[in-house]
Write an enzyme that holds these catalytic residues in place. Structure first.
Site, PDB file in Angstrom:
ATOM      1  N   HIS A  20       0.890  -1.254  -0.045  1.00 47.36           N
ATOM      2  CA  HIS A  20      -0.075   0.021   0.121  1.00 47.36           C
ATOM      3  C   HIS A  20       0.970   1.181  -0.092  1.00 47.36           C
ATOM      4  O   HIS A  20       0.489   2.075  -0.685  1.00 47.36           O
ATOM      5  CB  HIS A  20      -0.891  -0.072   1.195  1.00 47.36           C
ATOM      6  CG  HIS A  20      -2.020  -1.031   1.356  1.00 47.36           C
ATOM      7  ND1 HIS A  20      -3.268  -0.850   1.143  1.00 47.36           N
ATOM      8  CD2 HIS A  20      -2.025  -2.421   1.164  1.00 47.36           C
ATOM      9  CE1 HIS A  20      -4.157  -1.885   0.924  1.00 47.36           C
ATOM     10  NE2 HIS A  20      -3.051  -3.049   1.053  1.00 47.36           N
ATOM     11  N   ASP A 117      -6.681   5.410   3.201  1.00 50.35           N
ATOM     12  CA  ASP A 117      -6.344   3.873   2.414  1.00 50.35           C
ATOM     13  C   ASP A 117      -7.624   3.137   3.219  1.00 50.35           C
ATOM     14  O   ASP A 117      -8.338   3.894   3.993  1.00 50.35           O
ATOM     15  CB  ASP A 117      -5.146   3.268   2.948  1.00 50.35           C
ATOM     16  CG  ASP A 117      -4.703   2.100   2.067  1.00 50.35           C
ATOM     17  OD1 ASP A 117      -5.511   1.591   1.430  1.00 50.35           O
ATOM     18  OD2 ASP A 117      -3.591   2.055   1.987  1.00 50.35           O
ATOM     19  N   GLU A 366       5.206  -3.757 -13.873  1.00 42.90           N
ATOM     20  CA  GLU A 366       6.636  -3.612 -14.096  1.00 42.90           C
ATOM     21  C   GLU A 366       7.079  -4.606 -15.289  1.00 42.90           C
ATOM     22  O   GLU A 366       7.781  -4.406 -16.016  1.00 42.90           O
ATOM     23  CB  GLU A 366       7.257  -4.105 -12.821  1.00 42.90           C
ATOM     24  CG  GLU A 366       7.293  -3.167 -11.706  1.00 42.90           C
ATOM     25  CD  GLU A 366       8.109  -3.534 -10.544  1.00 42.90           C
ATOM     26  OE1 GLU A 366       8.571  -4.606 -10.575  1.00 42.90           O
ATOM     27  OE2 GLU A 366       8.066  -2.813  -9.331  1.00 42.90           O
TER      28      GLU A 366
END
Length: 470
Positions: A20, A117, A366
């Site tokens: 996170h 969050d 990625e």
């Protein structure tokens, strides 16, 4: 207000897990480059690592927080990376106890926004008292929110799903896409979000309260990838849903460690399979056995990274889990390691052509930006839906086939998934997956396009607080 431009000031307050924290850091770097002042909240023990991830900018400051004492929560552990699952649940209790500390800090800082969050559902009313707007920044893709944490997920307006069969089905009104249901083992895993621990709110309750209470929702996605799910979330919450695209990480600085660079450098371009499951996803012994045998079966060179829970001797676990004779059979073309490695550097190596991973969305991104073919073996939670988005909707990767009831996969399943994306085909599906992977890579590496998303987000936030110079 006068007509002078005002600097936008944003507080970042992620949950205390690096899965996170990292997206909040990446967003902070993007916003800072657009002139936004950032105050980043995290536990004191995480500051050093966060500082290394943030750009060196005069517009970013890190505010260390004190974790309140909670019986059973070991002192000094300040992120889930060092914790057992039960301690991670206690960490949510500790975050609930931080409300007075957070209120004091916000009173002093007076930011325009707090980006928060899932575990801080109490923040919107607290910030509202101080005249501060709140944005729920979801580190998950819109599909996860749409499938799991919308109001429509309540089966009779008040009761959450309690059975696997209920959880396998999407909520009412869910858009018609390639994603129509969960497998049995996936649904069983997702039932966790409806459970209460230590008398506190469930993950579902926290997320729903936060989404309902915030000024706006910010999603780490874009319409190009997830338009049907974004539209569905908008109808469920009837408030602004801002988009920032997947937040592509900056290229890593420094060089890859020499021993890895030397080993990878001996193989042809795009021939090596890199396999890793992140720092907080752990395979069982039988899974490690089938995975390693499957990698051996492909015939490709491979670099397998396996991690284990805190306090576990990784080397000893590897000795127990790896098939007998494997290391001797793959000597020279198979490398198995436990512990941290420079993942972004490895993926950027010319010889690496495939990334087999747990489908954490940062890992997925990625893989795409480093031109690696994507093979996914999700293990928990949102990873299942990340994998479905990439393999079913976007057709830019392939998921390892698994048994419906218990999620079992064998070496042949691993072999078939890798073969689909690593061997050149003249027909479907291999060629179309590779073509889609290249298309999304080009999209994500389009700096002008990605910068536009961040610029539009800054404009939207300024408009929400009526700042000048929009």
């Amino acid at each position: 207000m006068d007509n002078q431009p005002t600097e936008l000031h944003v507080v970042m307050f992620p949950f205390l897990a690096f899965g996170h924290i990292s997206p909040f850091v990446q967003l902070s770097n993007k916003l800072s480059s657009h002139g936004v002042r950032i105050s980043f909240f995290s536990a004191a023990g995480n500051v050093h690592r966060i500082k290394a991830m943030l750009h060196h900018s005069q517009t970013i400051q890190i505010i260390p927080l004190t974790i309140p004492h909670v019986d059973g929560l070991p002192p000094g552990l300040e992120s889930t990376a060092e914790m057992t699952p039960s301690a991670s649940e206690l960490l949510k209790v500790a975050i609930d106890l931080m409300q007075p500390q957070i209120k004091t800090l916000l009173s002093q800082l007076k930011p325009h926004f707090v980006l928060f969050d899932f575990a801080q559902e109490w923040l919107p009313p607290l910030a509202s008292e101080l005249g501060i707007k709140t944005i729920f920044f979801s580190v998950f893709i819109a599909l996860t929110t749409a499938f799991c944490t919308v109001p429509a997920r309540l089966t009779d307006t008040t009761k959450p799903p309690t059975t696997i069969e209920e959880m396998k089905r999407p909520p009412p009104g869910f858009p018609k896409t390639s994603i129509t249901s969960l497998k049995t083992f996936e649904a069983r895993d997702f039932l966790y979000i409806f459970k209460s621990f230590h008398g506190g709110a469930s993950v579902y309750d926290r997320v729903l309260t936060g989404l309902k209470g915030c000024t706006a929702i910010l999603a780490k996605t874009c319409n190009d990838m997830e338009a049907p799910y974004i539209d569905y979330v908008k109808t469920q919450f009837d408030k602004p849903v801002l988009l920032v695209s997947p937040v592509v990480p900056e290229p890593p600085s420094g060089e890859l460690e020499e021993r890895w660079a030397k080993w990878l450098g001996q193989f042809p371009s795009n021939s090596v399979i890199y396999c890793s499951f992140g720092s907080e996803t752990f395979l069982k012994h039988d899974q490690i056995k089938e995975l390693s045998l499957g990698l051996e079966l492909t015939g490709f060179p491979f670099f397998l990274v396996l991690n284990f829970p805190a306090g576990v001797d990784g080397s000893a676990e590897l000795d127990k889990a790896l098939p007998e004779g494997l290391l001797e059979r793959v000597k020279g073309r198979g490398l198995i390691h436990t512990g941290w490695v420079q993942q972004q550097h490895i993926l950027a190596q010319n010889s690496v052509g495939c990334y087999l991973c747990h489908a954490g969305f940062s890992s997925v991104i990625e893989a795409l930006v480093n031109d690696c073919q994507l093979v996914m073996l999700p293990q928990k939670g949102d990873q299942f839906l990340n994998s479905k988005l990439m393999s079913l909707d976007l057709k830019a990767g392939v998921e390892v086939n698994r048994r419906d009831e218990d999620g079992y996969f064998g070496k042949e399943d691993v072999f078939k998934a890798v073969k689909t994306v690593m061997l050149e085909f003249d027909e479907e599906p291999g060629q179309s997956i590779r073509a889609n992977q290249r298309r999304w890579r080009d999209f994500l590496l389009n700096k002008e396009e990605q910068s536009r998303y961040v610029g539009d987000l800054v404009k939207d936030m300024k408009a929400m607080v009526d700042l000048h110079n929009i």
